[in-house]
Design a protein around this motif. Structure first.
Motif, PDB file in Angstrom:
ATOM      1  N   GLN A   1       0.802  -1.205   0.028  1.00 33.83           N
ATOM      2  CA  GLN A   1      -0.075  -0.159  -0.255  1.00 33.83           C
ATOM      3  C   GLN A   1       0.670   1.201   0.087  1.00 33.83           C
ATOM      4  N   LEU A   2       0.409   2.301  -0.838  1.00 36.38           N
ATOM      5  CA  LEU A   2       1.070   3.683  -0.729  1.00 36.38           C
ATOM      6  C   LEU A   2       0.163   4.599  -1.014  1.00 36.38           C
ATOM      7  N   PHE A   3       0.025   5.805  -0.715  1.00 31.53           N
ATOM      8  CA  PHE A   3      -0.507   7.142  -1.020  1.00 31.53           C
ATOM      9  C   PHE A   3      -0.128   7.344  -2.512  1.00 31.53           C
ATOM     10  N   VAL A   4      -0.915   7.919  -3.431  1.00 33.18           N
ATOM     11  CA  VAL A   4      -0.585   8.500  -4.678  1.00 33.18           C
ATOM     12  C   VAL A   4      -1.413   9.877  -4.449  1.00 33.18           C
ATOM     13  N   LEU A   5      -0.439  11.014  -4.516  1.00 33.12           N
ATOM     14  CA  LEU A   5      -0.726  12.379  -3.951  1.00 33.12           C
ATOM     15  C   LEU A   5      -0.455  13.394  -5.019  1.00 33.12           C
ATOM     16  N   ARG A   6      -1.141  14.588  -5.186  1.00 36.66           N
ATOM     17  CA  ARG A   6      -0.721  15.687  -5.608  1.00 36.66           C
ATOM     18  C   ARG A   6      -1.215  16.871  -4.782  1.00 36.66           C
ATOM     19  N   PHE A   7      -0.313  17.831  -4.810  1.00 35.85           N
ATOM     20  CA  PHE A   7      -0.520  19.158  -4.120  1.00 35.85           C
ATOM     21  C   PHE A   7      -1.349  19.968  -4.984  1.00 35.85           C
TER      22      PHE A   7
ATOM     23  N   VAL B   1      -2.505  18.538   0.330  1.00 40.69           N
ATOM     24  CA  VAL B   1      -1.764  17.261  -0.319  1.00 40.69           C
ATOM     25  C   VAL B   1      -3.092  16.550  -0.482  1.00 40.69           C
ATOM     26  N   TYR B   2      -3.689  16.088  -1.812  1.00 38.90           N
ATOM     27  CA  TYR B   2      -4.768  15.119  -1.946  1.00 38.90           C
ATOM     28  C   TYR B   2      -4.606  14.117  -2.772  1.00 38.90           C
ATOM     29  N   GLY B   3      -5.280  13.119  -2.526  1.00 41.19           N
ATOM     30  CA  GLY B   3      -4.947  11.803  -3.138  1.00 41.19           C
ATOM     31  C   GLY B   3      -5.777  10.407  -2.589  1.00 41.19           C
ATOM     32  N   LEU B   4      -5.261   9.447  -3.008  1.00 43.11           N
ATOM     33  CA  LEU B   4      -6.132   8.147  -2.701  1.00 43.11           C
ATOM     34  C   LEU B   4      -4.925   7.130  -1.976  1.00 43.11           C
ATOM     35  N   LEU B   5      -5.256   6.071  -1.308  1.00 41.27           N
ATOM     36  CA  LEU B   5      -4.545   5.260  -0.734  1.00 41.27           C
ATOM     37  C   LEU B   5      -4.890   4.125  -1.842  1.00 41.27           C
ATOM     38  N   THR B   6      -3.517   3.626  -2.340  1.00 39.67           N
ATOM     39  CA  THR B   6      -3.813   2.527  -3.360  1.00 39.67           C
ATOM     40  C   THR B   6      -3.077   1.384  -2.831  1.00 39.67           C
ATOM     41  N   GLU B   7      -3.568   0.259  -3.560  1.00 44.76           N
ATOM     42  CA  GLU B   7      -3.021  -1.125  -3.029  1.00 44.76           C
ATOM     43  C   GLU B   7      -2.789  -1.890  -4.216  1.00 44.76           C
ATOM     44  N   PHE B   8      -1.410  -2.548  -4.206  1.00 43.20           N
ATOM     45  CA  PHE B   8      -0.843  -3.068  -5.331  1.00 43.20           C
ATOM     46  C   PHE B   8      -0.933  -4.659  -4.998  1.00 43.20           C
ATOM     47  N   PRO B   9      -1.037  -5.481  -6.120  1.00 44.99           N
ATOM     48  CA  PRO B   9      -0.712  -6.922  -6.032  1.00 44.99           C
ATOM     49  C   PRO B   9       0.334  -7.353  -5.284  1.00 44.99           C
ATOM     50  N   ASP B  10       1.539  -6.768  -5.764  1.00 43.60           N
ATOM     51  CA  ASP B  10       2.868  -7.071  -5.177  1.00 43.60           C
ATOM     52  C   ASP B  10       3.567  -5.639  -4.901  1.00 43.60           C
TER      53      ASP B  10
ATOM     54  N   LYS C   1       4.857  18.990 -15.923  1.00 44.88           N
ATOM     55  CA  LYS C   1       5.626  20.574 -15.994  1.00 44.88           C
ATOM     56  C   LYS C   1       5.084  21.255 -14.961  1.00 44.88           C
ATOM     57  N   GLU C   2       3.842  21.243 -14.744  1.00 45.93           N
ATOM     58  CA  GLU C   2       2.632  21.832 -13.539  1.00 45.93           C
ATOM     59  C   GLU C   2       2.427  20.687 -12.664  1.00 45.93           C
ATOM     60  N   PRO C   3       3.164  20.499 -11.606  1.00 43.53           N
ATOM     61  CA  PRO C   3       2.950  19.440 -10.602  1.00 43.53           C
ATOM     62  C   PRO C   3       1.717  19.713  -9.759  1.00 43.53           C
ATOM     63  N   TYR C   4       1.099  21.124  -9.754  1.00 47.25           N
ATOM     64  CA  TYR C   4       0.026  21.091  -9.014  1.00 47.25           C
ATOM     65  C   TYR C   4      -1.296  21.178  -9.522  1.00 47.25           C
ATOM     66  N   VAL C   5      -2.239  21.116  -8.875  1.00 50.84           N
ATOM     67  CA  VAL C   5      -3.650  21.050  -9.240  1.00 50.84           C
ATOM     68  C   VAL C   5      -4.366  22.090  -8.800  1.00 50.84           C
ATOM     69  N   PHE C   6      -5.347  22.660  -9.437  1.00 52.73           N
ATOM     70  CA  PHE C   6      -6.003  23.883  -8.768  1.00 52.73           C
ATOM     71  C   PHE C   6      -7.666  23.654  -9.027  1.00 52.73           C
ATOM     72  N   ARG C   7      -8.288  24.218  -7.805  1.00 51.26           N
ATOM     73  CA  ARG C   7      -9.747  23.876  -7.772  1.00 51.26           C
ATOM     74  C   ARG C   7     -10.679  24.559  -9.024  1.00 51.26           C
ATOM     75  N   LYS C   8     -11.434  24.163  -9.606  1.00 52.56           N
ATOM     76  CA  LYS C   8     -12.194  24.612 -10.659  1.00 52.56           C
ATOM     77  C   LYS C   8     -13.747  25.120 -10.100  1.00 52.56           C
ATOM     78  N   TYR C   9     -13.948  26.293 -10.645  1.00 53.15           N
ATOM     79  CA  TYR C   9     -15.357  26.396 -10.142  1.00 53.15           C
ATOM     80  C   TYR C   9     -16.477  26.911 -11.149  1.00 53.15           C
ATOM     81  N   ASN C  10     -15.793  26.902 -12.329  1.00 55.08           N
ATOM     82  CA  ASN C  10     -16.653  26.909 -13.600  1.00 55.08           C
ATOM     83  C   ASN C  10     -17.267  26.091 -14.229  1.00 55.08           C
ATOM     84  N   GLN C  11     -17.349  24.682 -13.784  1.00 52.71           N
ATOM     85  CA  GLN C  11     -17.768  23.662 -14.347  1.00 52.71           C
ATOM     86  C   GLN C  11     -19.071  23.127 -14.149  1.00 52.71           C
TER      87      GLN C  11
END
Length: 281
Positions: free
Chosen positions: A202-208, A219-228, A271-281
């Motif tokens: 298990q590990l977390f896969v995240l993005r700021f 930092v936002y993301g999900l816990l992931t579980e791998f077969p190995d 190139k852009e490691p950050y993600v931004f909250r969108k409000y116009n969707q």
């Protein structure tokens, strides 16, 4: 004249951040027009200050005791301190490198899901959150309506692909309604973070992410579980594909969404490691 140079420095600073794209490390790019407008505002104020300085230079200088006494009312160190307050952010922003947030920051700050308690040795620590939460910017009814609209949009997708445009919106919806996304296919990018509480598979896969500015970044993301055991180090970027499910995660005493990984591969840092909250969707 010093005031003019300070205003000129701020004009150049905003111009530099805008041209190099480093402004994205400080604010949500939705508000980039404000930083762009600031270039012209400071440039205009620089010109105004130059005019004032020119006029003052043409005035006669007094040399009597009363005039000298007037100029000595404010101590030199106070004037220097006042100017340094404005000079420091200009110099530091131009000379010091802009640091990209990484797993070291996660480890230092810690993270948890808002609303669930986790242990912390520092009661004043400012935590980073796995789950984006914009509820503080809405009334309860407005926020519930917003989340229902997001749920209607994302839950209908047979294959959920997270990217820079929808990452935070989708992540907030998944955490808000974890059971609604069971067995839904998902793929996304992020950097690896190993928490002390996770298993080897298990590990977390995240993005700021940035909601409005760097002050509310997290930092936002999900816990992931791998077969190995994937044998991945912190800060390595990967692309994962799998299925969403829920798991009772003991450290949080809560049921959280996680990804059962089907395939993955390493990628270069975006190139852009950050993600931004969108409000116009």
């Amino acid at each position: 004249m010093i005031r003019m140079y300070i205003l000129l420095g701020f004009s150049f600073l905003f111009f530099h951040l805008y041209i190099t794209g480093e402004i994205s490390k400080y604010i949500n790019m939705r508000y980039s027009y404000l930083s762009f407008s600031a270039i012209f505002v400071f440039a205009f104020l620089t010109i105004v200050q130059l005019v004032f300085a020119s006029r003052e230079g043409k005035q006669e200088h007094c040399h009597d005791d009363s005039c000298c006494h007037h100029h000595e009312e404010q101590a030199r160190w106070k004037r220097v301190a006042n100017y340094m307050i404005f000079i420091f952010p200009i110099v530091s922003a131009l000379l010091l490198p802009v640091a990209t947030l990484d797993s070291d920051m996660v480890k230092a700050k810690g993270f948890h899901i808002r609303g669930f308690t986790t242990k912390s040795e520092d009661p004043f620590v400012q935590r980073q959150f796995l789950r984006p939460d914009t509820s503080i910017y809405y009334g309860k009814d407005d926020y519930d309506n917003l989340m229902r609209k997001e749920l209607n949009k994302f839950s209908k997708a047979s294959y959920l692909v997270l990217n820079e445009e929808n990452y935070l919106n989708a992540m907030e919806t998944i955490y808000q309604f974890p059971g609604q996304f069971d067995d839904q296919k998902i793929e996304f990018d992020g950097f690896v973070y190993h928490d002390e509480t996770t298993k080897k598979t298990q590990l977390f896969v995240l993005r700021f992410g940035i909601i409005h500015c760097v002050a509310d970044s997290g930092v936002y993301g999900l816990l992931t579980e791998f077969p190995d055991n994937p044998h991945l180090a912190n800060d390595e970027w990967i692309h994962v594909k799998g299925k969403l499910s829920t798991i009772y995660y003991q450290p949080y005493n809560a049921t959280i969404p996680y990804v059962k990984v089907k395939s993955w591969h390493k990628i270069n840092e975006p190139k852009e490691p950050y993600v931004f909250r969108k409000y116009n969707q």
